[in-house]
Design a protein around this motif. Structure first.
Motif, short mmCIF file in Angstrom:
data_model
loop_
_atom_site.label_atom_id
_atom_site.label_comp_id
_atom_site.label_asym_id
_atom_site.label_seq_id
_atom_site.Cartn_x
_atom_site.Cartn_y
_atom_site.Cartn_z
N TYR A 154 0.83 -1.21 0.00
CA TYR A 154 0.00 0.00 0.00
C TYR A 154 0.86 1.26 0.00
CZ TYR A 154 -3.61 3.37 1.23
OH TYR A 154 -4.45 4.45 1.25
N VAL A 155 1.95 1.25 0.74
CA VAL A 155 2.86 2.40 0.74
C VAL A 155 3.43 2.62 -0.65
CG1 VAL A 155 5.11 3.21 1.57
CG2 VAL A 155 3.44 2.28 3.19
N GLN A 156 3.74 1.52 -1.33
CA GLN A 156 4.36 1.63 -2.65
C GLN A 156 3.38 2.03 -3.74
OE1 GLN A 156 6.32 -1.96 -3.91
NE2 GLN A 156 7.18 -1.04 -5.76
N THR A 157 2.16 1.50 -3.69
CA THR A 157 1.23 1.70 -4.81
C THR A 157 0.10 2.68 -4.51
OG1 THR A 157 -0.27 -0.09 -4.13
CG2 THR A 157 1.66 -0.70 -5.47
N SER A 158 -0.17 2.92 -3.25
CA SER A 158 -1.32 3.73 -2.79
C SER A 158 -2.66 3.15 -3.21
CB SER A 158 -1.21 5.19 -3.28
OG SER A 158 -1.52 5.29 -4.66
N GLU A 159 -2.67 1.88 -3.62
CA GLU A 159 -3.90 1.19 -4.01
C GLU A 159 -4.24 0.12 -2.99
OE1 GLU A 159 -5.84 1.91 -6.48
OE2 GLU A 159 -4.55 3.46 -7.37
N PRO A 160 -5.54 -0.10 -2.70
CA PRO A 160 -5.93 -1.19 -1.80
C PRO A 160 -5.35 -2.51 -2.27
CG PRO A 160 -7.82 0.23 -2.26
CD PRO A 160 -6.72 0.67 -3.18
N VAL A 161 -4.96 -3.33 -1.32
CA VAL A 161 -4.23 -4.56 -1.62
C VAL A 161 -5.16 -5.76 -1.49
CG1 VAL A 161 -2.23 -5.98 -1.01
CG2 VAL A 161 -2.14 -3.49 -0.70
N ALA A 185 -11.53 -2.00 4.50
CA ALA A 185 -11.84 -1.80 3.09
C ALA A 185 -12.28 -0.36 2.90
CB ALA A 185 -12.93 -2.76 2.63
N PRO A 186 -11.55 0.45 2.13
CA PRO A 186 -11.95 1.84 1.94
C PRO A 186 -13.22 1.99 1.12
CG PRO A 186 -10.09 1.29 0.53
CD PRO A 186 -10.30 0.12 1.43
N HIS A 187 -13.54 0.98 0.33
CA HIS A 187 -14.79 0.97 -0.44
C HIS A 187 -15.10 -0.48 -0.77
CE1 HIS A 187 -11.99 0.55 -3.80
NE2 HIS A 187 -11.41 1.68 -3.41
N THR A 188 -16.17 -0.69 -1.47
CA THR A 188 -16.63 -2.07 -1.73
C THR A 188 -15.75 -2.69 -2.82
OG1 THR A 188 -18.21 -1.17 -3.32
CG2 THR A 188 -19.00 -1.62 -1.08
N ARG A 222 -7.71 -4.15 0.61
CA ARG A 222 -7.71 -3.64 1.98
C ARG A 222 -6.52 -2.70 2.15
NH1 ARG A 222 -11.76 -5.84 1.26
NH2 ARG A 222 -12.91 -7.29 2.59
N VAL A 223 -6.66 -1.78 3.13
CA VAL A 223 -5.57 -0.84 3.45
C VAL A 223 -5.35 -0.89 4.95
CG1 VAL A 223 -6.14 0.63 1.48
CG2 VAL A 223 -7.08 1.15 3.75
N PRO A 224 -4.15 -0.56 5.42
CA PRO A 224 -3.89 -0.58 6.87
C PRO A 224 -4.65 0.52 7.59
CG PRO A 224 -1.84 -0.58 5.57
CD PRO A 224 -2.94 -0.22 4.63
N THR A 225 -5.02 0.26 8.82
CA THR A 225 -5.56 1.28 9.71
C THR A 225 -4.42 1.88 10.53
OG1 THR A 225 -5.94 -0.30 11.49
CG2 THR A 225 -7.73 -0.01 9.88
N ASP A 226 -4.75 2.89 11.33
CA ASP A 226 -3.73 3.44 12.23
C ASP A 226 -3.17 2.35 13.14
OD1 ASP A 226 -4.24 5.87 11.08
OD2 ASP A 226 -5.18 6.78 12.84
N ALA A 227 -4.08 1.49 13.62
CA ALA A 227 -3.63 0.39 14.49
C ALA A 227 -2.73 -0.58 13.74
CB ALA A 227 -4.84 -0.35 15.07
N THR A 281 -0.15 9.03 6.86
CA THR A 281 0.08 7.76 7.55
C THR A 281 0.59 6.70 6.58
OG1 THR A 281 -2.26 7.20 7.24
CG2 THR A 281 -1.63 8.20 9.35
N ARG A 282 0.30 6.86 5.29
CA ARG A 282 0.85 5.95 4.28
C ARG A 282 2.29 6.40 4.00
NH1 ARG A 282 1.70 5.55 -1.15
NH2 ARG A 282 1.00 7.71 -1.46
#
Length: 364
Positions: A17-24, A57-60, A64-69, A336-337
Protein backbone atom coordinates in the motif's frame (compact mmCIF):
# COMPACT_ATOMS: atom_id res chain seq x y z
CA UNK A 1 -3.80 -18.01 12.17
CA UNK A 2 -0.41 -17.76 13.86
CA UNK A 3 0.93 -14.42 15.09
CA UNK A 4 3.96 -14.78 12.83
CA UNK A 5 1.84 -15.25 9.72
CA UNK A 6 -0.49 -12.44 10.77
CA UNK A 7 2.46 -10.08 10.99
CA UNK A 8 3.81 -11.37 7.68
CA UNK A 9 0.52 -10.68 5.90
CA UNK A 10 0.13 -7.30 7.58
CA UNK A 11 3.70 -6.35 6.66
CA UNK A 12 3.05 -7.28 3.05
CA UNK A 13 -0.13 -5.20 2.97
CA UNK A 14 1.63 -2.18 4.45
CA UNK A 15 4.56 -2.44 2.05
CA UNK A 16 2.35 -2.79 -1.02
CA UNK A 17 0.00 0.00 0.00
CA UNK A 18 2.86 2.40 0.74
CA UNK A 19 4.36 1.63 -2.65
CA UNK A 20 1.23 1.70 -4.81
CA UNK A 21 -1.32 3.73 -2.79
CA UNK A 22 -3.90 1.19 -4.01
CA UNK A 23 -5.93 -1.19 -1.80
CA UNK A 24 -4.23 -4.56 -1.62
CA UNK A 25 -5.98 -7.83 -2.50
CA UNK A 26 -5.14 -11.40 -1.59
CA UNK A 27 -4.16 -12.37 -5.14
CA UNK A 28 -1.65 -9.51 -5.33
CA UNK A 29 -0.12 -10.58 -2.01
CA UNK A 30 0.36 -14.14 -3.20
CA UNK A 31 1.90 -12.96 -6.49
CA UNK A 32 4.27 -10.38 -4.99
CA UNK A 33 5.30 -12.03 -1.74
CA UNK A 34 6.49 -15.51 -0.85
CA UNK A 35 3.92 -16.16 1.86
CA UNK A 36 3.94 -19.95 1.47
CA UNK A 37 0.12 -20.23 1.58
CA UNK A 38 -2.75 -20.15 -0.91
CA UNK A 39 -4.81 -17.11 -1.88
CA UNK A 40 -7.77 -18.60 0.03
CA UNK A 41 -5.68 -18.79 3.20
CA UNK A 42 -4.52 -15.21 2.71
CA UNK A 43 -8.16 -14.11 2.32
CA UNK A 44 -8.98 -15.77 5.64
CA UNK A 45 -5.98 -14.12 7.25
CA UNK A 46 -7.05 -10.74 5.89
CA UNK A 47 -10.56 -11.27 7.26
CA UNK A 48 -9.13 -11.85 10.73
CA UNK A 49 -6.87 -8.80 10.44
CA UNK A 50 -9.94 -6.78 9.54
CA UNK A 51 -11.86 -8.13 12.55
CA UNK A 52 -8.96 -7.02 14.75
CA UNK A 53 -9.10 -3.51 13.31
CA UNK A 54 -5.68 -3.69 11.65
CA UNK A 55 -6.90 -3.30 8.06
CA UNK A 56 -10.13 -2.10 6.47
CA UNK A 57 -11.84 -1.80 3.09
CA UNK A 58 -11.95 1.84 1.94
CA UNK A 59 -14.79 0.97 -0.44
CA UNK A 60 -16.63 -2.07 -1.73
CA UNK A 61 -13.70 -3.86 -3.33
CA UNK A 62 -11.56 -6.85 -2.57
CA UNK A 63 -8.64 -4.67 -1.55
CA UNK A 64 -7.71 -3.64 1.98
CA UNK A 65 -5.57 -0.84 3.45
CA UNK A 66 -3.89 -0.58 6.87
CA UNK A 67 -5.56 1.28 9.71
CA UNK A 68 -3.73 3.44 12.23
CA UNK A 69 -3.63 0.39 14.49
CA UNK A 70 -2.18 -1.67 11.66
CA UNK A 71 0.58 0.85 11.06
CA UNK A 72 1.26 0.95 14.79
CA UNK A 73 1.67 -2.81 15.01
CA UNK A 74 3.87 -2.76 11.91
CA UNK A 75 6.14 -0.06 13.39
CA UNK A 76 6.27 -1.69 16.83
CA UNK A 77 7.31 -5.02 15.33
CA UNK A 78 10.06 -3.67 13.12
CA UNK A 79 13.03 -5.86 13.94
CA UNK A 80 15.46 -3.12 12.91
CA UNK A 81 15.39 0.30 11.33
CA UNK A 82 16.49 0.09 7.72
CA UNK A 83 20.13 1.25 7.50
CA UNK A 84 21.08 3.97 5.06
CA UNK A 85 23.52 3.17 2.30
CA UNK A 86 27.12 4.39 2.47
CA UNK A 87 26.36 6.88 -0.29
CA UNK A 88 23.36 8.29 1.59
CA UNK A 89 25.37 8.65 4.79
CA UNK A 90 28.22 10.35 2.95
CA UNK A 91 25.80 12.77 1.25
CA UNK A 92 24.24 13.72 4.60
CA UNK A 93 27.62 14.25 6.20
CA UNK A 94 28.98 16.40 3.38
CA UNK A 95 25.84 18.54 3.19
CA UNK A 96 25.79 19.30 6.92
CA UNK A 97 29.54 19.74 7.40
CA UNK A 98 29.48 22.84 5.21
CA UNK A 99 27.44 24.78 7.78
CA UNK A 100 29.10 27.91 9.14
CA UNK A 101 27.00 28.56 12.26
CA UNK A 102 23.97 27.27 14.18
CA UNK A 103 21.43 29.04 11.97
CA UNK A 104 23.06 27.45 8.93
CA UNK A 105 23.04 24.03 10.62
CA UNK A 106 19.30 24.28 11.30
CA UNK A 107 18.55 25.60 7.81
CA UNK A 108 20.55 22.85 6.11
CA UNK A 109 19.05 20.18 8.37
CA UNK A 110 15.44 21.07 7.69
CA UNK A 111 16.01 21.25 3.93
CA UNK A 112 17.94 17.97 3.97
CA UNK A 113 15.20 16.14 5.87
CA UNK A 114 12.49 17.41 3.54
CA UNK A 115 14.49 16.29 0.53
CA UNK A 116 15.40 12.87 1.92
CA UNK A 117 11.91 11.91 3.07
CA UNK A 118 9.70 13.99 0.73
CA UNK A 119 7.71 14.98 3.80
CA UNK A 120 7.36 18.13 5.89
CA UNK A 121 10.52 18.54 7.95
CA UNK A 122 10.45 20.14 11.40
CA UNK A 123 13.60 21.15 13.29
CA UNK A 124 13.60 22.68 16.76
CA UNK A 125 16.33 25.13 17.69
CA UNK A 126 18.44 23.98 20.65
CA UNK A 127 16.70 24.98 23.86
CA UNK A 128 18.52 27.43 26.11
CA UNK A 129 16.90 25.78 29.11
CA UNK A 130 18.71 22.55 28.18
CA UNK A 131 21.97 24.20 27.16
CA UNK A 132 25.24 24.70 29.01
CA UNK A 133 27.14 27.98 29.16
CA UNK A 134 30.45 27.60 27.32
CA UNK A 135 31.81 31.14 27.54
CA UNK A 136 30.79 34.75 28.20
CA UNK A 137 32.75 37.37 26.32
CA UNK A 138 32.78 41.13 26.86
CA UNK A 139 33.85 43.26 23.90
CA UNK A 140 34.44 47.00 24.56
CA UNK A 141 32.80 49.25 21.96
CA UNK A 142 34.27 52.70 22.23
CA UNK A 143 34.68 54.53 25.54
CA UNK A 144 31.33 53.77 27.15
CA UNK A 145 29.68 50.62 25.70
CA UNK A 146 30.39 46.92 25.85
CA UNK A 147 28.95 44.00 23.89
CA UNK A 148 27.96 40.94 25.92
CA UNK A 149 28.35 37.68 23.98
CA UNK A 150 27.00 34.44 25.46
CA UNK A 151 28.16 31.22 23.80
CA UNK A 152 26.48 27.94 24.76
CA UNK A 153 27.50 24.36 24.03
CA UNK A 154 24.97 23.97 21.21
CA UNK A 155 26.58 26.72 19.17
CA UNK A 156 23.86 29.22 19.97
CA UNK A 157 25.17 32.76 20.44
CA UNK A 158 23.28 35.62 22.13
CA UNK A 159 24.45 39.24 22.04
CA UNK A 160 23.50 42.50 23.70
CA UNK A 161 25.14 45.92 23.93
CA UNK A 162 25.03 47.88 27.21
CA UNK A 163 26.29 51.29 28.27
CA UNK A 164 28.71 51.40 31.21
CA UNK A 165 29.65 55.06 30.97
CA UNK A 166 33.10 56.60 31.42
CA UNK A 167 34.37 53.69 33.55
CA UNK A 168 35.65 52.05 30.34
CA UNK A 169 38.10 54.84 29.55
CA UNK A 170 41.84 54.12 29.57
CA UNK A 171 43.80 51.20 30.95
CA UNK A 172 41.60 51.05 34.03
CA UNK A 173 38.60 50.40 31.80
CA UNK A 174 40.36 47.50 30.07
CA UNK A 175 41.25 46.04 33.45
CA UNK A 176 37.66 46.40 34.66
CA UNK A 177 36.30 44.58 31.61
CA UNK A 178 38.85 41.78 32.07
CA UNK A 179 37.97 41.47 35.76
CA UNK A 180 34.22 41.24 35.10
CA UNK A 181 34.76 38.82 32.21
CA UNK A 182 36.73 36.55 34.52
CA UNK A 183 34.08 36.72 37.26
CA UNK A 184 31.27 35.89 34.84
CA UNK A 185 33.05 32.86 33.39
CA UNK A 186 34.23 31.60 36.76
CA UNK A 187 30.63 31.77 37.96
CA UNK A 188 28.72 30.45 34.95
CA UNK A 189 30.96 28.54 32.51
CA UNK A 190 30.20 24.84 32.35
CA UNK A 191 26.84 25.13 34.11
CA UNK A 192 23.35 24.46 32.73
CA UNK A 193 21.72 27.68 31.64
CA UNK A 194 19.10 27.83 34.39
CA UNK A 195 21.71 27.23 37.08
CA UNK A 196 24.11 29.73 35.53
CA UNK A 197 21.46 32.45 35.44
CA UNK A 198 20.77 31.99 39.15
CA UNK A 199 24.50 32.02 40.03
CA UNK A 200 25.05 35.21 38.04
CA UNK A 201 22.21 36.92 39.88
CA UNK A 202 23.75 35.86 43.20
CA UNK A 203 27.11 37.23 42.05
CA UNK A 204 25.62 40.60 41.23
CA UNK A 205 23.70 40.76 44.51
CA UNK A 206 26.81 39.88 46.49
CA UNK A 207 29.01 42.81 45.47
CA UNK A 208 29.28 45.54 48.09
CA UNK A 209 27.62 48.55 46.52
CA UNK A 210 24.29 50.29 46.53
CA UNK A 211 22.17 48.61 43.80
CA UNK A 212 20.37 51.91 43.30
CA UNK A 213 23.59 53.74 42.44
CA UNK A 214 22.76 54.35 38.81
CA UNK A 215 23.23 57.40 36.63
CA UNK A 216 20.53 59.98 36.29
CA UNK A 217 19.35 58.44 33.02
CA UNK A 218 19.21 54.96 34.58
CA UNK A 219 21.32 53.45 31.79
CA UNK A 220 24.69 52.99 33.43
CA UNK A 221 26.59 53.12 36.70
CA UNK A 222 26.90 56.47 38.41
CA UNK A 223 30.36 58.04 38.38
CA UNK A 224 30.32 58.26 42.16
CA UNK A 225 29.57 54.60 42.76
CA UNK A 226 32.01 51.69 42.99
CA UNK A 227 32.81 51.21 39.26
CA UNK A 228 33.33 47.47 39.58
CA UNK A 229 30.15 46.72 41.52
CA UNK A 230 27.91 48.97 39.46
CA UNK A 231 29.31 47.77 36.11
CA UNK A 232 28.99 44.13 37.15
CA UNK A 233 25.34 44.64 38.09
CA UNK A 234 24.62 46.37 34.80
CA UNK A 235 26.22 43.59 32.77
CA UNK A 236 24.54 40.77 34.71
CA UNK A 237 21.14 42.46 34.58
CA UNK A 238 21.36 42.99 30.83
CA UNK A 239 22.68 39.48 30.26
CA UNK A 240 19.83 37.89 32.21
CA UNK A 241 17.26 40.10 30.47
CA UNK A 242 18.58 39.08 27.07
CA UNK A 243 18.49 35.39 27.97
CA UNK A 244 14.95 35.68 29.27
CA UNK A 245 13.85 37.23 25.98
CA UNK A 246 15.57 34.52 23.94
CA UNK A 247 14.17 31.66 25.99
CA UNK A 248 11.19 31.34 23.66
CA UNK A 249 11.60 28.15 21.67
CA UNK A 250 11.61 28.14 17.88
CA UNK A 251 11.00 25.63 15.12
CA UNK A 252 11.81 25.77 11.43
CA UNK A 253 9.80 23.98 8.73
CA UNK A 254 10.48 22.99 5.13
CA UNK A 255 8.75 20.87 2.52
CA UNK A 256 5.15 21.92 3.13
CA UNK A 257 4.58 21.59 -0.60
CA UNK A 258 5.14 17.85 -0.24
CA UNK A 259 1.72 17.62 1.39
CA UNK A 260 0.08 18.61 -1.90
CA UNK A 261 1.81 15.70 -3.61
CA UNK A 262 0.14 13.35 -1.11
CA UNK A 263 -3.28 15.02 -1.28
CA UNK A 264 -5.04 11.75 -2.05
CA UNK A 265 -3.91 10.31 1.28
CA UNK A 266 -5.98 12.75 3.30
CA UNK A 267 -9.68 12.15 3.78
CA UNK A 268 -10.21 15.89 4.04
CA UNK A 269 -8.32 18.82 2.53
CA UNK A 270 -4.82 19.62 3.68
CA UNK A 271 -6.08 22.93 5.03
CA UNK A 272 -6.39 21.79 8.67
CA UNK A 273 -2.89 20.29 8.49
CA UNK A 274 -1.36 23.52 7.21
CA UNK A 275 -3.20 25.49 9.88
CA UNK A 276 -1.84 23.19 12.59
CA UNK A 277 1.68 23.52 11.21
CA UNK A 278 1.43 27.30 11.52
CA UNK A 279 0.96 26.90 15.28
CA UNK A 280 4.59 26.49 16.29
CA UNK A 281 3.60 26.15 19.95
CA UNK A 282 1.72 22.99 19.01
CA UNK A 283 4.72 21.57 17.18
CA UNK A 284 7.01 22.40 20.09
CA UNK A 285 4.67 20.61 22.46
CA UNK A 286 4.63 17.51 20.25
CA UNK A 287 8.40 17.50 19.84
CA UNK A 288 8.83 18.03 23.56
CA UNK A 289 6.93 14.85 24.40
CA UNK A 290 9.92 12.67 23.61
CA UNK A 291 12.17 10.46 25.63
CA UNK A 292 15.51 11.96 26.66
CA UNK A 293 17.15 9.00 24.93
CA UNK A 294 18.66 10.60 21.79
CA UNK A 295 18.61 7.25 19.94
CA UNK A 296 14.91 6.51 20.49
CA UNK A 297 12.85 7.35 17.41
CA UNK A 298 9.29 8.36 18.28
CA UNK A 299 6.44 7.62 15.87
CA UNK A 300 2.98 9.15 16.37
CA UNK A 301 0.45 7.68 13.96
CA UNK A 302 -2.89 9.20 13.01
CA UNK A 303 -5.21 9.55 15.97
CA UNK A 304 -2.24 9.22 18.35
CA UNK A 305 -1.56 12.86 17.55
CA UNK A 306 -3.48 14.96 20.10
CA UNK A 307 -3.95 17.83 17.62
CA UNK A 308 -7.13 17.30 15.61
CA UNK A 309 -5.67 18.89 12.48
CA UNK A 310 -2.83 16.37 12.44
CA UNK A 311 -4.81 13.18 13.04
CA UNK A 312 -4.54 12.17 9.40
CA UNK A 313 -0.75 12.36 9.57
CA UNK A 314 2.19 10.62 11.18
CA UNK A 315 5.05 12.36 12.97
CA UNK A 316 8.45 10.66 13.11
CA UNK A 317 10.86 12.48 15.42
CA UNK A 318 13.98 12.04 17.52
CA UNK A 319 16.09 14.14 19.84
CA UNK A 320 19.52 15.54 19.12
CA UNK A 321 22.07 17.27 21.28
CA UNK A 322 25.58 17.88 22.42
CA UNK A 323 27.00 14.93 24.33
CA UNK A 324 24.49 12.52 25.81
CA UNK A 325 21.82 15.13 26.58
CA UNK A 326 18.95 15.94 24.21
CA UNK A 327 18.74 19.70 23.72
CA UNK A 328 16.14 19.74 20.93
CA UNK A 329 14.25 17.53 18.49
CA UNK A 330 13.78 17.13 14.77
CA UNK A 331 11.49 15.06 12.61
CA UNK A 332 9.17 14.81 9.64
CA UNK A 333 5.42 14.86 9.25
CA UNK A 334 3.48 13.25 6.42
CA UNK A 335 0.55 10.99 5.60
CA UNK A 336 0.08 7.76 7.55
CA UNK A 337 0.85 5.95 4.28
CA UNK A 338 4.53 6.47 4.91
CA UNK A 339 7.64 4.38 4.33
CA UNK A 340 8.29 4.10 8.07
CA UNK A 341 11.56 2.11 8.03
CA UNK A 342 13.25 4.47 5.58
CA UNK A 343 11.82 7.60 7.21
CA UNK A 344 12.90 6.49 10.69
CA UNK A 345 16.39 5.69 9.42
CA UNK A 346 16.71 9.10 7.72
CA UNK A 347 15.49 11.02 10.76
CA UNK A 348 17.81 9.16 13.13
CA UNK A 349 20.83 9.46 10.83
CA UNK A 350 20.38 13.22 10.36
CA UNK A 351 19.96 13.72 14.13
CA UNK A 352 23.20 11.85 14.78
CA UNK A 353 25.13 13.97 12.29
CA UNK A 354 23.70 17.19 13.75
CA UNK A 355 24.66 16.04 17.26
CA UNK A 356 28.18 15.27 16.03
CA UNK A 357 28.49 18.74 14.51
CA UNK A 358 27.42 20.34 17.80
CA UNK A 359 29.98 18.26 19.68
CA UNK A 360 32.82 18.97 17.25
CA UNK A 361 32.02 22.65 16.70
CA UNK A 362 30.10 23.88 19.74
CA UNK A 363 30.54 27.51 18.86
CA UNK A 364 32.11 29.75 16.23
Amino acid sequence: MSDDRKLMVLRAIVQDYVQTSEPVGSRALVERHHLGVSAATVRNDMAQLEEEGLIHAPHTSAGRVPTDAGYRLFVDRLSAVKPLTLGERRAISQFLEGAVDLDDVVDRTVRLLAGLTRQVAVVQYPSLTRSIVRHIELVPLGASHVMIVLIVNTGRVEQRVVELGPVLAGDEGEGLVALIRGELNETAAGLPFTVAAARLSELAEGVGDDPEAQGADGRGPDAGSDPHAAALRTVVSSLCDALAEEREERVVLAGQSNLAKSGGDFTRSIGPILEALEEHVVLLRLLGQLSDDPDLVSVRIGAENPVSGLQSTSLVSVGYGSGAERVASLGVLGPTRMDYPTTMASVRAVARYVSQILDDNPAP
